[in-house]
Design a protein around this motif. Structure first.
Motif, PDB file in Angstrom:
ATOM      1  N   LEU A 129      73.927 -23.306 -23.724  1.00  0.00           N
ATOM      2  CA  LEU A 129      74.025 -24.170 -22.459  1.00  0.00           C
ATOM      3  C   LEU A 129      75.470 -24.958 -22.422  1.00  0.00           C
ATOM      4  N   VAL A 130      75.572 -25.477 -22.812  1.00  0.00           N
ATOM      5  CA  VAL A 130      77.205 -26.655 -23.414  1.00  0.00           C
ATOM      6  C   VAL A 130      78.268 -25.314 -22.986  1.00  0.00           C
ATOM      7  N   SER A 146      65.900 -27.289 -34.070  1.00  0.00           N
ATOM      8  CA  SER A 146      64.647 -27.663 -33.031  1.00  0.00           C
ATOM      9  C   SER A 146      65.828 -26.057 -32.250  1.00  0.00           C
ATOM     10  N   SER A 147      64.729 -25.352 -31.226  1.00  0.00           N
ATOM     11  CA  SER A 147      64.949 -24.842 -30.270  1.00  0.00           C
ATOM     12  C   SER A 147      65.622 -25.383 -28.634  1.00  0.00           C
ATOM     13  N   GLU A 148      65.606 -27.129 -28.930  1.00  0.00           N
ATOM     14  CA  GLU A 148      65.409 -27.834 -28.297  1.00  0.00           C
ATOM     15  C   GLU A 148      67.320 -27.912 -27.781  1.00  0.00           C
ATOM     16  N   GLU A 149      67.067 -27.936 -29.089  1.00  0.00           N
ATOM     17  CA  GLU A 149      68.826 -28.310 -29.309  1.00  0.00           C
ATOM     18  C   GLU A 149      69.569 -26.926 -29.842  1.00  0.00           C
ATOM     19  N   LYS A 150      69.057 -25.355 -30.322  1.00  0.00           N
ATOM     20  CA  LYS A 150      69.865 -24.470 -29.926  1.00  0.00           C
ATOM     21  C   LYS A 150      70.292 -24.154 -28.633  1.00  0.00           C
ATOM     22  N   THR A 151      68.975 -24.481 -27.033  1.00  0.00           N
ATOM     23  CA  THR A 151      69.014 -24.500 -25.879  1.00  0.00           C
ATOM     24  C   THR A 151      70.369 -25.185 -25.633  1.00  0.00           C
ATOM     25  N   THR A 152      70.178 -26.132 -25.501  1.00  0.00           N
ATOM     26  CA  THR A 152      71.502 -27.437 -25.301  1.00  0.00           C
ATOM     27  C   THR A 152      72.631 -26.917 -26.040  1.00  0.00           C
ATOM     28  N   SER A 153      73.202 -26.995 -26.917  1.00  0.00           N
ATOM     29  CA  SER A 153      74.182 -26.040 -27.776  1.00  0.00           C
ATOM     30  C   SER A 153      74.419 -24.409 -27.293  1.00  0.00           C
ATOM     31  N   GLY A 190      80.910 -24.728 -20.969  1.00  0.00           N
ATOM     32  CA  GLY A 190      82.498 -25.270 -21.286  1.00  0.00           C
ATOM     33  C   GLY A 190      83.505 -23.819 -20.900  1.00  0.00           C
ATOM     34  N   LEU A 191      82.853 -22.244 -21.875  1.00  0.00           N
ATOM     35  CA  LEU A 191      83.585 -21.283 -21.420  1.00  0.00           C
ATOM     36  C   LEU A 191      83.797 -21.055 -19.800  1.00  0.00           C
ATOM     37  N   ALA A 192      82.271 -21.239 -18.852  1.00  0.00           N
ATOM     38  CA  ALA A 192      82.228 -21.120 -17.295  1.00  0.00           C
ATOM     39  C   ALA A 192      83.859 -21.798 -16.694  1.00  0.00           C
ATOM     40  N   ALA A 193      83.791 -22.566 -17.288  1.00  0.00           N
ATOM     41  CA  ALA A 193      84.998 -23.883 -16.776  1.00  0.00           C
ATOM     42  C   ALA A 193      86.110 -23.681 -17.838  1.00  0.00           C
TER      43      ALA A 193
END
Length: 96
Positions: free
Chosen positions: A70-71, A61-68, A75-78
């Motif tokens: 953002l993660v 779903s689009s929510e799962e795509k958005t969540t992944s 992770g890249l920012a960290a």
């Protein structure tokens, strides 16, 4: 028994007592095999046709795509923050 580097020692336990086995001797071969993508025309020439691959349907779903997404960005920012912290605190190579 003498062994040569180019011969395989024969053990009686592994010697076959039957004749050669051919592909047509298999009992479990399917009777009506229909090969997809192959046909024979009226002149007896065989034709091979391309078979389109099965299409994969995206089930996220689009929510799962958005969540992944953002993660992954988090992770890249960290990683960038940790790398910047380490690189700015390295000792000066001219000190040595």
């Amino acid at each position: 028994m003498e062994y040569c580097g180019f011969s395989v020692p024969q053990n009686q336990a592994f010697v076959s007592r039957t004749g050669p086995l051919f592909m047509s001797d298999e009992e479990s071969s399917p009777v009506n095999v229909v090969e997809r993508g192959v046909s024979v025309d009226q002149d007896g020439k065989s034709n091979v046709w391309a078979i389109e691959p099965k299409m994969e349907v995206d089930t996220k779903s689009s929510e799962e795509k958005t969540t992944s997404t953002l993660v992954a960005v988090g992770g890249l920012a960290a990683f960038a923050a940790v790398a910047a912290g380490i690189l700015t605190n390295l000792p000066d190579p001219d000190q040595f």
